[in-house]
Motif scaffolding. Structure first.
Motif, PDB file in Angstrom:
ATOM      1  N   ILE A  58     -61.039  25.132  51.983  1.00  0.00           N
ATOM      2  CA  ILE A  58     -61.723  24.475  53.024  1.00  0.00           C
ATOM      3  C   ILE A  58     -60.781  24.484  54.161  1.00  0.00           C
ATOM      4  O   ILE A  58     -59.404  24.466  53.858  1.00  0.00           O
ATOM      5  CB  ILE A  58     -61.897  23.142  52.634  1.00  0.00           C
ATOM      6  CG1 ILE A  58     -62.815  23.069  51.683  1.00  0.00           C
ATOM      7  CG2 ILE A  58     -62.466  22.332  53.970  1.00  0.00           C
ATOM      8  CD1 ILE A  58     -63.020  21.564  50.806  1.00  0.00           C
ATOM      9  N   VAL A  59     -61.190  25.226  55.294  1.00  0.00           N
ATOM     10  CA  VAL A  59     -60.569  25.293  56.453  1.00  0.00           C
ATOM     11  C   VAL A  59     -61.069  24.477  57.465  1.00  0.00           C
ATOM     12  O   VAL A  59     -62.180  24.030  57.528  1.00  0.00           O
ATOM     13  CB  VAL A  59     -60.374  26.909  56.963  1.00  0.00           C
ATOM     14  CG1 VAL A  59     -59.749  27.515  55.906  1.00  0.00           C
ATOM     15  CG2 VAL A  59     -61.950  27.304  57.097  1.00  0.00           C
ATOM     16  N   ASP A  60     -60.240  23.914  58.564  1.00  0.00           N
ATOM     17  CA  ASP A  60     -60.753  23.253  59.557  1.00  0.00           C
ATOM     18  C   ASP A  60     -60.947  24.385  60.819  1.00  0.00           C
ATOM     19  O   ASP A  60     -60.776  25.486  60.945  1.00  0.00           O
ATOM     20  CB  ASP A  60     -59.378  22.180  60.130  1.00  0.00           C
ATOM     21  CG  ASP A  60     -59.170  21.427  59.163  1.00  0.00           C
ATOM     22  OD1 ASP A  60     -60.375  20.772  58.481  1.00  0.00           O
ATOM     23  OD2 ASP A  60     -58.263  21.247  58.815  1.00  0.00           O
ATOM     24  N   ALA A  61     -61.545  23.719  61.766  1.00  0.00           N
ATOM     25  CA  ALA A  61     -61.904  24.571  62.964  1.00  0.00           C
ATOM     26  C   ALA A  61     -60.632  24.973  63.725  1.00  0.00           C
ATOM     27  O   ALA A  61     -59.705  24.253  63.790  1.00  0.00           O
ATOM     28  CB  ALA A  61     -62.744  23.964  63.831  1.00  0.00           C
ATOM     29  N   GLN A  63     -58.371  26.840  62.606  1.00  0.00           N
ATOM     30  CA  GLN A  63     -57.388  27.140  61.626  1.00  0.00           C
ATOM     31  C   GLN A  63     -57.357  28.827  61.461  1.00  0.00           C
ATOM     32  O   GLN A  63     -58.073  29.438  61.231  1.00  0.00           O
ATOM     33  CB  GLN A  63     -57.608  26.513  60.285  1.00  0.00           C
ATOM     34  CG  GLN A  63     -56.535  26.851  59.219  1.00  0.00           C
ATOM     35  CD  GLN A  63     -56.647  26.094  57.801  1.00  0.00           C
ATOM     36  OE1 GLN A  63     -57.569  24.957  57.925  1.00  0.00           O
ATOM     37  NE2 GLN A  63     -56.258  26.774  56.923  1.00  0.00           N
ATOM     38  N   ARG A 236     -59.451  33.215  63.746  1.00  0.00           N
ATOM     39  CA  ARG A 236     -59.132  31.513  63.505  1.00  0.00           C
ATOM     40  C   ARG A 236     -60.800  31.357  62.890  1.00  0.00           C
ATOM     41  O   ARG A 236     -61.790  31.825  63.350  1.00  0.00           O
ATOM     42  CB  ARG A 236     -58.982  30.822  64.841  1.00  0.00           C
ATOM     43  CG  ARG A 236     -57.423  31.222  65.253  1.00  0.00           C
ATOM     44  CD  ARG A 236     -57.049  30.459  66.294  1.00  0.00           C
ATOM     45  NE  ARG A 236     -55.815  30.662  66.746  1.00  0.00           N
ATOM     46  CZ  ARG A 236     -54.741  30.134  66.357  1.00  0.00           C
ATOM     47  NH1 ARG A 236     -54.761  28.963  65.556  1.00  0.00           N
ATOM     48  NH2 ARG A 236     -53.656  30.288  66.767  1.00  0.00           N
ATOM     49  N   ALA A 237     -60.777  30.430  62.197  1.00  0.00           N
ATOM     50  CA  ALA A 237     -61.965  29.761  61.868  1.00  0.00           C
ATOM     51  C   ALA A 237     -62.818  29.106  62.983  1.00  0.00           C
ATOM     52  O   ALA A 237     -62.503  28.216  63.680  1.00  0.00           O
ATOM     53  CB  ALA A 237     -61.731  28.785  60.766  1.00  0.00           C
ATOM     54  N   LYS A 239     -65.452  27.129  62.803  1.00  0.00           N
ATOM     55  CA  LYS A 239     -65.801  25.616  62.521  1.00  0.00           C
ATOM     56  C   LYS A 239     -65.117  25.501  61.104  1.00  0.00           C
ATOM     57  O   LYS A 239     -64.618  26.070  60.492  1.00  0.00           O
ATOM     58  CB  LYS A 239     -67.261  25.415  62.562  1.00  0.00           C
ATOM     59  CG  LYS A 239     -67.841  25.647  63.778  1.00  0.00           C
ATOM     60  CD  LYS A 239     -69.435  25.294  63.727  1.00  0.00           C
ATOM     61  CE  LYS A 239     -70.099  25.359  65.098  1.00  0.00           C
ATOM     62  NZ  LYS A 239     -71.554  24.714  65.103  1.00  0.00           N
ATOM     63  N   ARG A 240     -65.201  24.224  60.924  1.00  0.00           N
ATOM     64  CA  ARG A 240     -64.795  23.724  59.635  1.00  0.00           C
ATOM     65  C   ARG A 240     -65.727  23.988  58.621  1.00  0.00           C
ATOM     66  O   ARG A 240     -66.922  24.064  58.766  1.00  0.00           O
ATOM     67  CB  ARG A 240     -64.748  22.096  59.561  1.00  0.00           C
ATOM     68  CG  ARG A 240     -64.317  21.421  58.255  1.00  0.00           C
ATOM     69  CD  ARG A 240     -64.210  19.947  58.328  1.00  0.00           C
ATOM     70  NE  ARG A 240     -63.957  19.554  56.935  1.00  0.00           N
ATOM     71  CZ  ARG A 240     -62.989  19.505  56.329  1.00  0.00           C
ATOM     72  NH1 ARG A 240     -61.780  19.735  56.906  1.00  0.00           N
ATOM     73  NH2 ARG A 240     -62.827  18.628  55.038  1.00  0.00           N
ATOM     74  N   GLY A 241     -65.290  24.576  57.658  1.00  0.00           N
ATOM     75  CA  GLY A 241     -66.048  24.989  56.380  1.00  0.00           C
ATOM     76  C   GLY A 241     -65.270  25.684  54.968  1.00  0.00           C
ATOM     77  O   GLY A 241     -63.974  25.304  55.120  1.00  0.00           O
TER      78      GLY A 241
END
Length: 244
Positions: A58-61, A63, A236-237, A239-241
């Motif tokens: 799980i990654v944050d926006a 990240q 980078r990500a 969005k969070r997902g």
């Protein structure tokens, strides 16, 4: 007394106004954006130098996900071990070119010494051929002059026909020796000229090769400078997902 219906008037009013009913439920599973999967795209072309996440994580926006080394113009710089940076590859290429220049210079020096020794020997052969020719031409001239002085004595019977024949043979042999010496000098001149032409060709070829290596080295330095100026990039990500 009015009968309770189970609905709070405020809640009913909110439902009628907003047109929806919110319910809190605990579930298990993966949260996926309503738009579907999101692709994280590299901002430029380059070489992957680091992966900072794993599948299912799980990654944050915003990240960082992947680290990308700067792109370069030629695809040959982007080949090699997966973990190698572009700067490292450029450095290895530079070392290879510098090694080629060192080998070329050493070979050029060796060939120059060899050719110099050969030219010295050929010039010595030509000088010897020149001296031999001068000697043979002088001997031929003397033999002809002697024959010219002896012929009148034949008419006076002072010198016999046999002696005249011998003088004629000597003059002919002297002329033949002089002609052989001229041919030997011509051959020595051709060998020297061929060797000098070979030296000039070898020198020109070595010079062109060295210039080409120096040009490649200069191009490599420019690429390295641009690569250093550009720096790297991070994917980078958006969005969070969950990484999939």
């Amino acid at each position: 007394k009015p009968e309770k219906t189970g609905h709070d008037p405020v809640h009913v009013a909110a439902f009628l106004f907003f047109g929806q009913h919110v319910r809190k439920v605990r579930v298990q599973g993966l949260l996926v954006p309503s738009q579907g999967l999101l692709a994280a795209v590299s901002p430029n072309t380059g070489v992957v130098t680091g992966v900072k996440i794993a599948e299912g994580e799980i990654v944050d926006a915003r990240q960082p996900l992947i680290e990308i080394a700067s792109s370069v113009e030629s695809p040959r710089w982007s080949t090699g071990d997966a973990g190698a940076t572009v700067a490292g590859q450029l450095q290895r290429q530079r070392a290879l070119i510098e090694a080629d220049i060192d080998v070329l210079d050493a070979s050029r020096s060796h060939d120059a010494n060899t050719q110099r020794e050969r030219l010295t020997a050929l010039r010595g052969e030509l000088a010897t051929a020149e001296r031999t020719l001068q000697l043979r031409e002088r001997q031929a001239t003397q033999a002809r002059e002697l024959l010219a002085r002896i012929r009148p004595l034949q008419r006076e019977k002072i010198v016999s026909d046999v002696q005249i024949a011998q003088y004629e043979t000597d003059a002919t042999e002297a002329d033949t020796a002089a002609e052989d010496a001229r041919q030997a000098r011509s051959q020595a001149q051709r060998r020297l000229a061929d060797a000098e032409a070979a030296v000039a060709t070898l020198d020109a070829t070595s010079t062109l090769r060295r210039h080409d290596l120096q040009r490649r080295l200069a191009d490599l330095s420019q690429v390295a400078a641009r690569n250093a100026a550009d720096g790297g990039a991070l994917v980078r990500a958006p969005k969070r997902g969950v990484v999939s």
